[in-house]
Structure formats: structure tokens, C-alpha cells
Design an enzyme around this catalytic site. Structure first.
Site, short mmCIF file in Angstrom:
data_model
loop_
_atom_site.label_atom_id
_atom_site.label_comp_id
_atom_site.label_asym_id
_atom_site.label_seq_id
_atom_site.Cartn_x
_atom_site.Cartn_y
_atom_site.Cartn_z
N LYS A 243 2.40 -5.93 6.91
CA LYS A 243 2.15 -7.05 6.76
C LYS A 243 1.25 -7.94 7.37
CE LYS A 243 5.62 -8.55 3.02
NZ LYS A 243 5.33 -8.50 1.67
N ARG A 317 8.51 -2.39 -6.88
CA ARG A 317 8.06 -2.15 -8.13
C ARG A 317 8.78 -0.47 -8.23
NH1 ARG A 317 2.19 -2.95 -8.56
NH2 ARG A 317 2.66 -5.05 -7.33
#
Length: 462
Positions: A243, A317
Site C-alpha cells: 500500500k 477475501r
């Protein structure tokens, strides 16, 4: 490591008459949330008087009283309720007052002096018991929300996967009938949790799977077994797909979905709701190291389904897939609900106050939306567009992690492949899980969003 205690919230009770010598708060229809001080007494504007404005007013009131208490003012008040104070408005007022003054701070300084209690004085004595029960129920919901905030706000140098799972287990042990099991990395490897192990493989702090189970002594035959699954990423660097530095410090709250499940399970059991509920929280840190998983890797989930990794920052996920597959194979649920800070796409779509709701059935979608309405948490149903379903299929694995197309929708379609066709809902809270400023009962930091909705959802089955 220190185990946090749920933040002490302002106590609220309902009474028939004001006390002698205790300062009072008078509710008016003047400007919403405006507080005016007259000596030790106060007036509080509830605006139009709608239930939502009472929640806002309660939050504004407790912030003003906290500031006054820290300057030597009283720490207890009687709030004189008008004749319009029905159960719904009292519930909203208590929720706002209990949560509006929440603060999480680790400091060497002495904590500020805060208002300690509010006593709601009822004008119609025939409703004392009803309003007292509603105030107590609202305070329970606020306490659960505060505990969820505490967990999410705890810094990640304290909060690793083991800490999160064991802290939840310690709190669960205090509730009769609520059972907690913490599965370690060896158990995860033996049982094929390849997704959780892959995401947690880049950190020296090994992953865990928390399993909380509540089975009431008696429940109606038609009541379903509900499994709640919460994302428990205790810190998220993005892994190899790292990130940007700006905002990464906020990733201590990337386990807000797991925190909501933990806090909801404790409250569900404490209320002894006659519904069988299991909570699963896959816990891991997503870090960068020589042992981190990579784009291009193939991950084998619990049950054997394989996923082609394309972006290691879409780790939520991957751990949820393992937990959902485990739930359908081992736990025998009738209903599945997962909750996660999952996609930036949902934050763009719905902003910072509304959660994304995906559901495989209209009945479940309606039930969750109604639960959110009672909990003062907003949800917007998003479509599971079948024209994007084929994009989930992988080229070199069964499924692909980040299919092309609208990000929030394709993420939900990915998760759906692990639900075995059961009634299922996916709650994406990437936007409302965090706040940078005071907004009604929300304060800067973790918000505890979805905690109250999950509790209300289970209560709807009872």
C-alpha cells in the site's frame, strides 16, 4: 500484552421523579444538538424530534457534559423527558449519549474527568418500565459497539492474530454458554486452510482461526443456525502489492469485521437469544517478507478450491474464503453472513456512513436492512450481477482473486463461490468502519459499524 476492558460508558437509568439538588437537562425543539448552560443546568435541542435527531442530540449532550465535568462541573444529571419521549426516541437518545463520548487513548496522562451517569425522568409513570427496558437494551448495544471499537483501535504492536483470538476467548469465557476455540497455525496446516496460511505467511506472528459457538438450551425447531464470519486482518501492509504510506497506519482497524462478530457473539450469548450462532474470525497479518505470498501464486483453500493470486492487497477475501468453506463443510449452517472491510470500491460507491449489502436471497437482504434500521446503521443493497460471474473463473486455477469489472461486486461474486448455495449475505464495511471526525454517535477512529446490525439480525430470528 495488555487486554483491553470495554470502554466505560456513561450509565443511564430511567426514573419517575428528579432528585433534589441534582442539575437537570431540559429538552427543547431548538436547534439540533445545541446545548445551552444555565448554571449547573442545561438545555438540549432535539430539532424536529425525530428518533434520529434524538440520537444526534444525545451524542452532542454527552460531549458538552464531558467538557464541563473536566472543568469541575457535575458528573451526574437528570434529563427531563417530554411527553413525546416514546421507546424509540429513548433508545436513540441513550445510544447517542452512551457512544458520543467514547474515546480510545493510550497515554501516561491521567484520564479526563467525564460525566458518569444520566437519569432519564419520565413524565408518564405508566411507561417507566417500558422505557427502562428500552434504555437498558440500547446501553447493551452501545457496550457491544464500544468493545468492537476497542478491539479495532488497539495498535497492532499489541494486537497480533494470537492476541485478538485469545482476547476474544477470554471475554467469551465470562459469558455462560459461549464457547471459544483458538486454532493455531499447525491446526490450520493440518486442515488445509491454505488461504489463511498464505496471507499470514509473511509475518513472524502466525495466523489463527477463532471459533465462537453459542447453542441455547432451547430453540424453536424452525430457527436457523446462523454462521457469522468476520475478517480479522490485524494489520495490512498490502503485502508484496504494498500500500502507499499515506493512510497505512489506519490498517490496524482492518479487522473491524472480525471485531463486530466478536462483540456481537458476546452480546448474543449474554442475552441468551434462542438462536444457534457460530462466529468465525480468521486472523492474520499481511506483511512483506521473503515468506510472503506473491502475485501469481496458486492458493488451495479449505476444501480444495484453488485461487490464482493477482494482488496480495486483496487478502481479505482469501481468508474469508477459507472460513466460509469450513463453515459449509463442518458447521452445517442454514444462513451465512460475512462482514469485512473489503474493497475500496465500496467506499467510493457508498461513502463513509453506509455499508454495502450483498445477499443471495431477498428475504435475507430485507432482514439485514431492517436490522440495520433498528440499529441505526445504514445499508444499501448492491447487485450480484450475473454477467460478471464468469469473470470469477480462473485461467490456471478454479477462481481468480481479483476478477475484472466493478470491484465490490466481483469481490462478492468471488466469495459466493465458497457458500455452497446457502442463503448468504456479504457486508462490505470499508467506508463506515472508520471515521476521522465526530458524526452523531460516531467518533474518530474505529466506529464499531455492523456490530449492532448483527445483534439485531440474530434477534430477528428469535
Amino acid at each position: 500484552m495488555r487486554t483491553p476492558v470495554p470502554t466505560a460508558l456513561v450509565e443511564v437509568e430511567v426514573a419517575e421523579a428528579p432528585r433534589s439538588g441534582v442539575p437537570v437537562v431540559v429538552l427543547t425543539t431548538d436547534g439540533l444538538g445545541e446545548t445551552t448552560r444555565d448554571g449547573d443546568g442545561w438545555s438540549l435541542g432535539v430539532g424536529t424530534g425525530a428518533p434520529t435527531t434524538w440520537r444526534t442530540a444525545g451524542a452532542c449532550l454527552v460531549r458538552a457534559l464531558d467538557a464541563a465535568a473536566d472543568s469541575g462541573g457535575p458528573r451526574s444529571y437528570d434529563v427531563l423527558l417530554p411527553a413525546t419521549a416514546d421507546a424509540e426516541r429513548v433508545r436513540a437518545l441513550v445510544l447517542g449519549a452512551a457512544l458520543g463520548g467514547y474515546r480510545f487513548k493510550l497515554t501516561a496522562e491521567a484520564p479526563p474527568t467525564r460525566v458518569e451517569s444520566l437519569r432519564l425522568v419520565v413524565p408518564d409513570l405508566g411507561y417507566v418500565d417500558v422505557l427502562a427496558a428500552e434504555a437498558h437494551r440500547a446501553h447493551e448495544l452501545a457496550t457491544a459497539t464500544a468493545f468492537s471499537r476497542d478491539l479495532a483501535n488497539t495498535p497492532s504492536n499489541i494486537k497480533d492474530p494470537q492476541w485478538l483470538a485469545s482476547t476474544a476467548a477470554k471475554h467469551a469465557a465470562k459469558v455462560p454458554g459461549l464457547h471459544a476455540v483458538v486454532h493455531d497455525e499447525k491446526w490450520l496446516a493440518e486442515h488445509g486452510f491454505g488461504g489463511v496460511l498464505a496471507v499470514g505467511g509473511g509475518s513472524p506472528r502466525a495466523p489463527r482461526l477463532l471459533e465462537l459457538s453459542w447453542s441455547p438450551r432451547s430453540a424453536a425447531a424452525h430457527v436457523p443456525h446462523v454462521v457469522l464470519v468476520g475478517k480479522g486482518i490485524t494489520f495490512d501492509t498490502g503485502g508484496i502489492s504494498i500500500k502507499p504510506a499515506d493512510g497505512m497506519h489506519l490498517m490496524r482497524t482492518d479487522m473491524s469485521g472480525g471485531a463486530a462478530v466478536i462483540a456481537a457473539m458476546i452480546t448474543i450469548a449474554a442475552r441468551a437469544l434462542p438462536v444457534r450462532v457460530t462466529g468465525l474470525v480468521p486472523c492474520a497479518e499481511n506483511h512483506v517478507s521473503g515468506s510472503a505470498y506473491r502475485p501469481g501464486d496458486i492458493v488451495r483453500h479449505y476444501g480444495g478450491t484453488t485461487t490464482e493470486i493477482t494482488n496480495t492487497d486483496a487478502e481479505g477475501r482469501i481468508v474469508l474464503a477459507d472460513a466460509l468453506a469450513y463453515a459449509t463443510d463442518v458447521l452445517g449452517p442454514d444462513v451465512l453472513v460475512d462482514v469485512a472491510t473489503l474493497t475500496g470500491a465500496m467506499k467510493v460507491s457508498l461513502g463513509l456512513r453506509t455499508g454495502g449489502l450483498f445477499a443471495s436471497t431477498d428475504e435475507l437482504a430485507g432482514r439485514i436492512a431492517a436490522a440495520g434500521g433498528r440499529a441505526a446503521e445504514n445499508w444499501w443493497r448492491m447487485p450480484l450481477l450475473e454477467e460478471h460471474a464468469d469473470a470469477v473463473k480462473g485461467d490456471v486455477a478454479d477462481v481468480r482473486q481479483c476478477p475484472p469489472g466493478p470491484g465490490g461486486i466481483t469481490a462478492a461474486l468471488f466469495l459466493r463461490t465458497f457458500t455452497a448455495g446457502l442463503p448468504w449475505a456479504h457486508l462490505d464495511i470499508a467506508g463506515p468502519a472508520r471515521s476521522e471526525k465526530d458524526l452523531d454517535e460516531v467518533v474518530p477512529g474505529a466506529t464499531g459499524f455492523a456490530t449492532r446490525t448483527l445483534i439485531e439480525l440474530i434477534e430477528s430470528y428469535a
